[in-house]
Design a protein around this motif. Structure first.
Motif, short mmCIF file in Angstrom:
data_model
loop_
_atom_site.label_atom_id
_atom_site.label_comp_id
_atom_site.label_asym_id
_atom_site.label_seq_id
_atom_site.Cartn_x
_atom_site.Cartn_y
_atom_site.Cartn_z
N LEU A 38 11.89 64.47 26.65
CA LEU A 38 12.78 65.36 25.91
C LEU A 38 13.96 64.55 25.41
O LEU A 38 14.60 63.82 26.18
CB LEU A 38 13.27 66.50 26.81
N ALA A 39 14.26 64.65 24.11
CA ALA A 39 15.34 63.88 23.50
C ALA A 39 16.30 64.80 22.76
O ALA A 39 15.89 65.80 22.16
CB ALA A 39 14.78 62.83 22.55
N ALA A 40 17.59 64.44 22.78
CA ALA A 40 18.62 65.19 22.06
C ALA A 40 19.50 64.21 21.30
O ALA A 40 19.77 63.10 21.79
CB ALA A 40 19.46 66.03 23.02
N ALA A 53 26.93 58.72 16.04
CA ALA A 53 25.86 59.49 16.67
C ALA A 53 25.83 59.24 18.17
O ALA A 53 26.17 58.15 18.64
CB ALA A 53 24.50 59.13 16.06
N LEU A 54 25.42 60.27 18.90
CA LEU A 54 25.13 60.18 20.33
C LEU A 54 23.70 60.63 20.54
O LEU A 54 23.24 61.58 19.90
CB LEU A 54 26.08 61.05 21.14
N TRP A 55 22.99 59.98 21.46
CA TRP A 55 21.57 60.23 21.65
C TRP A 55 21.23 60.10 23.12
O TRP A 55 21.83 59.29 23.85
CB TRP A 55 20.78 59.22 20.82
N ALA A 56 20.31 60.91 23.60
CA ALA A 56 19.86 60.84 24.99
C ALA A 56 18.40 61.24 25.06
O ALA A 56 17.93 62.09 24.29
CB ALA A 56 20.70 61.75 25.89
N ALA A 73 24.94 55.27 21.86
CA ALA A 73 25.99 55.67 20.93
C ALA A 73 25.96 54.72 19.74
O ALA A 73 25.83 53.50 19.91
CB ALA A 73 27.36 55.64 21.59
N THR A 74 26.09 55.27 18.53
CA THR A 74 26.01 54.49 17.30
C THR A 74 27.23 54.72 16.43
O THR A 74 27.70 55.86 16.27
CB THR A 74 24.75 54.86 16.49
#
Length: 227
Positions: A38-40, A53-56, A73-74
């Motif tokens: 699962l990705a957000a 951007a933030l991503w997990a 984090a980008t």
């Protein structure tokens, strides 16, 4: 992002996604031991060209490990090159704080993207501190790594599009070699929702440059909500 004056000048456009996939693939190899993930993601795009951007995503590097979370984090900047072409440079920091040892999975990447409309994407990335486990080599810490990718996306109807992509992950500073990977697939969109299916191939050398079973050929299926 807040201290940058260029980002304070105007309100950003916000967006994001929540995606459930049959695997967590990164450059053709699995980060979830071939299990669902699962990705957000949440991003902000400013009219000045800056973006953040933030991503997990969930991950399980080895089958014996518990499921945990990778985060990133980008910060980047993009600009148009005429009517059809655009250019974007970005810096991304990756963390996996609940992996053991967490420092092995901490690294940075600089990426340059060149895009032709919504059809062609050419990308090159450089990392000065990638660590990686190779089944034929064991763990190698903090070396240079490069990645090159080309992706073509073709609209097939109003809601359906196809893609084909190829990439090369250059791990010669870690293992003296790298590997090829690629994919082809379809994505169907309706409103905020998207269904996607792809066939992913990682070259034979990927088996030696990752954990056993993380490379090879596999199908990838996902359902995502985008806003």
């Amino acid at each position: 992002l807040l201290p940058l004056p260029a980002l304070q000048a105007a309100s950003p456009d916000w967006g994001g996604s929540l995606v459930l996939s049959s695997d967590n693939l990164m450059r053709g190899t699995s980060r979830s031991s071939s299990e669902p993930a699962l990705a957000a993601e949440l991003h902000a795009q400013f009219s000045s060209g800056w973006l953040g951007a933030l991503w997990a995503t969930t991950s399980r590097v080895r089958p014996s490990d518990p499921t945990t979370v990778d985060i990133a984090a980008t910060l980047g900047y993009g600009a148009a090159l005429g009517d059809d072409w655009s250019l974007r440079g970005s810096f991304t920091h990756y963390e996996s704080p609940w992996q053991n040892p967490s420092g092995f999975y901490r690294y940075d990447e600089l990426t340059l993207d060149i895009r032709y409309r919504e059809w062609l994407l050419l990308s090159a990335s450089f990392s000065p501190d990638t660590s990686r486990f190779g089944s034929a080599f064991g763990p190698v810490w903090k070396r240079n790594a490069m990645a090159y990718e080309a992706t073509w996306q073709q609209p097939l109807s109003r809601s359906l599009r196809g893609h084909v992509g190829i990439g090369y992950y250059d791990l010669s500073d870690l293992f003296g070699r790298g590997y090829w990977y690629g994919s082809t697939g379809l994505a169907w969109s309706r409103g905020h929702w998207q269904l996607a299916a792809a066939y992913v191939i990682a070259g034979r050398r990927a088996q030696d440059l990752s954990y056993v079973g993380d490379g090879g050929k596999r199908g990838l299926f996902s359902i995502g909500y985008f806003f």
